[in-house]
Design a protein around this motif. Structure first.
Motif: not given
Length: 428
Positions: A189-192, A194-202, A204-207, A356-361
């Motif tokens: 979740a923290r890796e995700i 980090t990816l979101i905060e730096n603008g890498f949604p693809d 983040a989705m893979a993680r 982000a939403q998937k990670t929260a769930q």
């Protein structure tokens, strides 16, 4: 960044004059025999003339030579010699290319290193500005997700402390498994984040795909209890056997040291032991769940179905595009406003809401499994607070995404009115 001279231009400089040089060498001897004092200079000029104008008349004037009227014959033997020399040159081209590449690569790398500090500072300034814009747009939603991950991590630490003090007569194997899975889930979740905060949604989705897999395994072990958890842990022996077999098959090609006969014998013995204990179906990829699912050869889809995660199958498939080298991943992008867009090697301010939403769930669900048997009022209050925090985060990410879409459309309309094209809006 780019260096001054390309390897292609250097190569052309090296070989483009070679036909002229070969012919010039041949003509030197003939002009010398004809009595031309400046035969080298004359041969070079004549060779250039012949390559451009064929056998037309040639005038060469030089103060060291008296006016001469000579005729030069190029015989069949001369042609054969030139062809032989040209063939030899062609054979040397790979060596010439390799030598030039090695020489020029040093110069190129030196140029890149000289320019890198200035270039890096400019990149850092641009990226810092992008990060500021991303935080301004998504920061409120991100803070809720950060807080959710932190609180879930704290709950995991508390459960691990309680488990270490447990005096239960039967080892709580399932609880141990859930705690370990939860630790890994928090890290992912923290890796995700980090990816979101730096603008890498693809990315983040893979993680999130990994986080979702952890979620499914946790659900099954929570339901299956100690027996299933024991099989889950014992399956490490099967995975070790597969890894050892693969290593032995490829070590000669990879240059790795093969495992010794003693090591392989120990691995084989452990493998035979667990297969004998749990049955031959245990040797499959998900053999640890075969008896639980009443399926001799279960796949991950069977695990997901049993865990009740069938509704997440489309999102899981969508996330898989950026894990594998699928051609679909070249077209379908999480980090675009319509799900499809041009490939980009950089960051984007779009598409952050989905991972982000998937990670929260997922992180809340995994955390809730840790102490699901707790009946304390404090735990009940905390769980309701976490659910509210998750829902708030999901809503805030959705709102930010909608505002981004409106802003994007406004900017596109303004650019269209000004007849401005080819502007990358991914970092707005």
């Amino acid at each position: 960044m780019s260096n001054g001279k390309s390897i292609n231009s250097v190569f052309l400089d090296s070989v483009s004059k070679t036909p002229e040089q070969l012919l010039s060498k041949l003509l030197e001897g003939k002009l010398k025999e004809a009595g031309v004092k400046q035969y080298r200079k004359g041969a070079k000029a004549l060779a250039s003339h012949m390559l451009e104008n064929g056998d037309q008349e040639f005038h060469f004037e030089d103060e060291d030579d008296e006016e001469l009227d000579i005729s030069i014959q190029i015989s069949a033997d001369d042609i054969a010699l030139l062809e032989k020399q040209a063939d030899a040159l062609v054979g040397e081209i790979p060596e010439i290319v390799d030598r030039l590449a090695r020489e020029q690569s040093r110069e190129m790398l030196d140029d890149y290193r000289k320019d890198w500090f200035r270039y890096r500072r400019a990149e850092e300034r641009d990226f810092s500005a992008f990060r500021w814009r991303l935080e301004a747009r998504w920061g409120e939603a991100l803070d809720d997700l950060r807080l959710l991950v932190d609180l879930c991590t704290d709950e995991g630490e508390k459960e691990r402390a309680r488990l270490s003090k447990s005096k239960a007569k039967r080892a709580p194997i399932a609880r141990h498994a859930l705690v370990q899975l939860h630790v890994r889930a928090c890290q992912v979740a923290r890796e995700i984040l980090t990816l979101i905060e730096n603008g890498f949604p693809d990315g983040a989705m893979a993680r999130w795909r990994t986080l979702h897999e952890i979620e499914i395994i946790a659900l099954l072990l929570h339901d299956g209890g100690n027996e299933l958890a024991r099989r889950y842990f014992d399956h490490q022996v099967v995975e070790r056997k597969k890894a050892a077999d693969l290593h032995q098959r490829t070590c000669r090609v990879s240059g790795s040291t093969p495992l010794s006969q003693k090591e392989m014998a120990e691995i084989e013995e452990d493998f035979d032991s667990v297969v004998k204990l749990h049955g031959k179906e245990f040797a499959g990829d998900y053999g640890w769940a075969s008896r639980y699912l009443n399926n001799p050869n279960p796949r991950f889809a069977n695990l997901a179905e049993r865990a009740g995660a069938e509704a997440s199958k489309p999102e899981y498939k969508y996330a898989s595009y950026n894990v594998h080298a699928s051609s679909t991943a070249l077209r379908v992008r999480v980090g675009s406003l319509n799900g499809q867009g041009n490939l980009s090697a950089g960051s984007t301010n779009a598409g952050l809401q989905e991972p982000a939403q998937k990670t929260a769930q997922s992180i809340l669900l995994i955390s809730s499994l840790l102490s699901s048997r707790s009946r304390s009022i404090d735990h009940a209050i905390l769980l309701h607070a976490l659910v509210r925090l998750r829902d708030d985060a999901i809503l805030k990410f959705e709102t930010a995404a909608q505002v981004l879409l409106v802003d994007h459309q406004s900017i596109e309309e303004a650019l269209f009115e000004q007849q401005i094209e080819d502007i990358d809006l991914s970092m707005i």
